[in-house]
Design a protein around this motif. Structure first.
Motif, PDB file in Angstrom:
ATOM      1  N   GLY A   1      58.974  90.859 104.222  1.00  0.00           N
ATOM      2  CA  GLY A   1      58.326  91.635 105.272  1.00  0.00           C
ATOM      3  C   GLY A   1      56.846  91.302 105.388  1.00  0.00           C
ATOM      4  N   TYR A   2      56.189  91.126 104.235  1.00  0.00           N
ATOM      5  CA  TYR A   2      54.764  90.800 104.202  1.00  0.00           C
ATOM      6  C   TYR A   2      54.485  89.450 104.863  1.00  0.00           C
ATOM      7  CZ  TYR A   2      50.444  89.077 101.956  1.00  0.00           C
ATOM      8  OH  TYR A   2      49.215  88.531 101.704  1.00  0.00           O
ATOM      9  N   GLU A   3      55.221  88.422 104.451  1.00  0.00           N
ATOM     10  CA  GLU A   3      54.979  87.074 104.977  1.00  0.00           C
ATOM     11  C   GLU A   3      55.346  86.967 106.459  1.00  0.00           C
ATOM     12  OE1 GLU A   3      53.393  84.817 103.584  1.00  0.00           O
ATOM     13  OE2 GLU A   3      53.648  84.886 101.409  1.00  0.00           O
ATOM     14  N   LEU A   4      56.448  87.584 106.870  1.00  0.00           N
ATOM     15  CA  LEU A   4      56.847  87.534 108.276  1.00  0.00           C
ATOM     16  C   LEU A   4      55.859  88.289 109.150  1.00  0.00           C
ATOM     17  CD1 LEU A   4      60.735  87.947 108.021  1.00  0.00           C
ATOM     18  CD2 LEU A   4      59.422  85.846 108.388  1.00  0.00           C
ATOM     19  N   SER A   5      55.308  89.392 108.630  1.00  0.00           N
ATOM     20  CA  SER A   5      54.296  90.146 109.374  1.00  0.00           C
ATOM     21  C   SER A   5      53.024  89.320 109.555  1.00  0.00           C
ATOM     22  CB  SER A   5      53.959  91.451 108.652  1.00  0.00           C
ATOM     23  OG  SER A   5      55.086  92.290 108.571  1.00  0.00           O
ATOM     24  N   LEU A   6      52.616  88.626 108.486  1.00  0.00           N
ATOM     25  CA  LEU A   6      51.439  87.763 108.575  1.00  0.00           C
ATOM     26  C   LEU A   6      51.642  86.663 109.609  1.00  0.00           C
ATOM     27  CD1 LEU A   6      50.189  87.208 104.900  1.00  0.00           C
ATOM     28  CD2 LEU A   6      49.149  88.601 106.675  1.00  0.00           C
ATOM     29  N   LYS A   7      52.821  86.045 109.585  1.00  0.00           N
ATOM     30  CA  LYS A   7      53.119  84.976 110.548  1.00  0.00           C
ATOM     31  C   LYS A   7      53.076  85.508 111.971  1.00  0.00           C
ATOM     32  CE  LYS A   7      55.977  81.940 107.682  1.00  0.00           C
ATOM     33  NZ  LYS A   7      57.315  81.312 107.512  1.00  0.00           N
ATOM     34  N   ALA A   8      53.658  86.691 112.189  1.00  0.00           N
ATOM     35  CA  ALA A   8      53.689  87.284 113.530  1.00  0.00           C
ATOM     36  C   ALA A   8      52.279  87.599 114.015  1.00  0.00           C
ATOM     37  CB  ALA A   8      54.541  88.545 113.522  1.00  0.00           C
ATOM     38  N   MET A   9      51.439  88.122 113.124  1.00  0.00           N
ATOM     39  CA  MET A   9      50.064  88.452 113.518  1.00  0.00           C
ATOM     40  C   MET A   9      49.245  87.202 113.803  1.00  0.00           C
ATOM     41  SD  MET A   9      49.001  91.796 111.233  1.00  0.00           S
ATOM     42  CE  MET A   9      49.667  91.233 109.677  1.00  0.00           C
TER      43      MET A   9
END
Length: 278
Positions: free
Chosen positions: A261-269
């Motif tokens: 969740g952390y890494e995918l959120s960073l990528k999305a942002m």
């Protein structure tokens, strides 16, 4: 299961604990104390991962003049320690309420005398809000942070053994040392890191659980060191490894989901920022 094995009475092993809880309290017994952690987990995780990420960026900025520069191992360790320290401020009251709710119907035994016998169905607290309010009224802010010292000793090194293995395994698993790991690498590295962190944190987790469970009926322990000494004198070295299997098994899927969740959120942002500022 972890809390009952570490601070409860009469559970021989994990299987015995499962059967005893189910026999006495049915399926509902496995979900005691869940509501408060569930309501706060989003804030807790956001703060921990946010502090870790921003501390890393700050250190990279100071060292290299570029916040996006790959952090050194020392930077990862320092950022992990800061995240662990900050997490105690949020996590201690949440853990205390959870543990009190999970263990409030356990008999408290000292010198083979039941000081205040209880059975399932006669709880001390009516729910998380009542528990929070009761502890605050009777013990003040200090009561809400009972076990904070043990939690510091658990979380500061624990988060080092959480983020450092994750960073290492991501770099090892990802082909060609790619800066942006793929989801399967994140999932596996996060799970292994979680199992390592929770497994090694178990001794201080036992102490923290016992300190926070203490005080429902009487105060048995004077502090962290006293809890360690009493537990060792009464039950030997093995007491500090109670619940290690549950901790390690739980740590894998929980941490996999967290890091993914952390890494995918960073990528999305980052993608949104690139589209907004081409």
């Amino acid at each position: 299961l972890q809390t009952r094995l570490q601070a409860g009475q009469g559970y021989g092993n994990t299987l015995n604990c499962v059967l005893t809880v189910y026999r006495n309290e049915s399926v509902a017994g496995f979900f005691k104390g869940m509501s408060f952690p569930l309501a706060s987990i989003a804030v807790y995780s956001s703060v921990v991962f946010g502090v870790f990420s921003n501390t890393q960026r700050l250190l990279s900025q100071l060292r290299h003049g570029d916040p996006s520069h790959a952090p050194a191992l020392a930077d990862v360790a320092l950022a992990s320690m800061v995240a662990g320290f900050i997490s105690v401020g949020i996590g201690t009251p949440v853990d205390l309420v959870k543990i009190r709710l999970q263990l409030q119907t356990q008999p408290y035994i000292k010198a083979n005398i039941k000081l205040k016998p209880t059975v399932p169905g006669f709880p001390v607290y009516r729910g998380p809000i009542h528990c929070f309010r009761t502890v605050l009224q009777k013990e003040g802010i200090a009561g809400m942070y009972r076990g904070a010292g043990a939690m510091l000793l658990r979380d500061v090194p624990g988060y080092c053994l959480y983020f450092i293995p994750y960073t290492f395994f991501c770099g090892w698993i990802t082909p060609d040392g790619c800066i942006s790991p793929n989801p399967s690498s994140i999932w596996l590295a996060g799970g292994v890191a979680g199992a390592i962190s929770w497994g090694t944190a178990t001794p201080m987790d036992v102490v923290k659980s016992r300190l926070q469970a203490d005080g429902v009926y009487l105060n048995k322990y004077k502090g962290t060191l006293d809890c360690i000494l009493q537990s060792y004198q009464n039950e030997g070295l093995k007491v500090f490894f109670r619940g290690i299997t549950v901790n390690a098994v739980r740590g894998f899927p929980m941490s996999s989901a967290m890091f993914l969740g952390y890494e995918l959120s960073l990528k999305a942002m980052k993608r949104d920022q690139t589209e907004t500022n081409p």
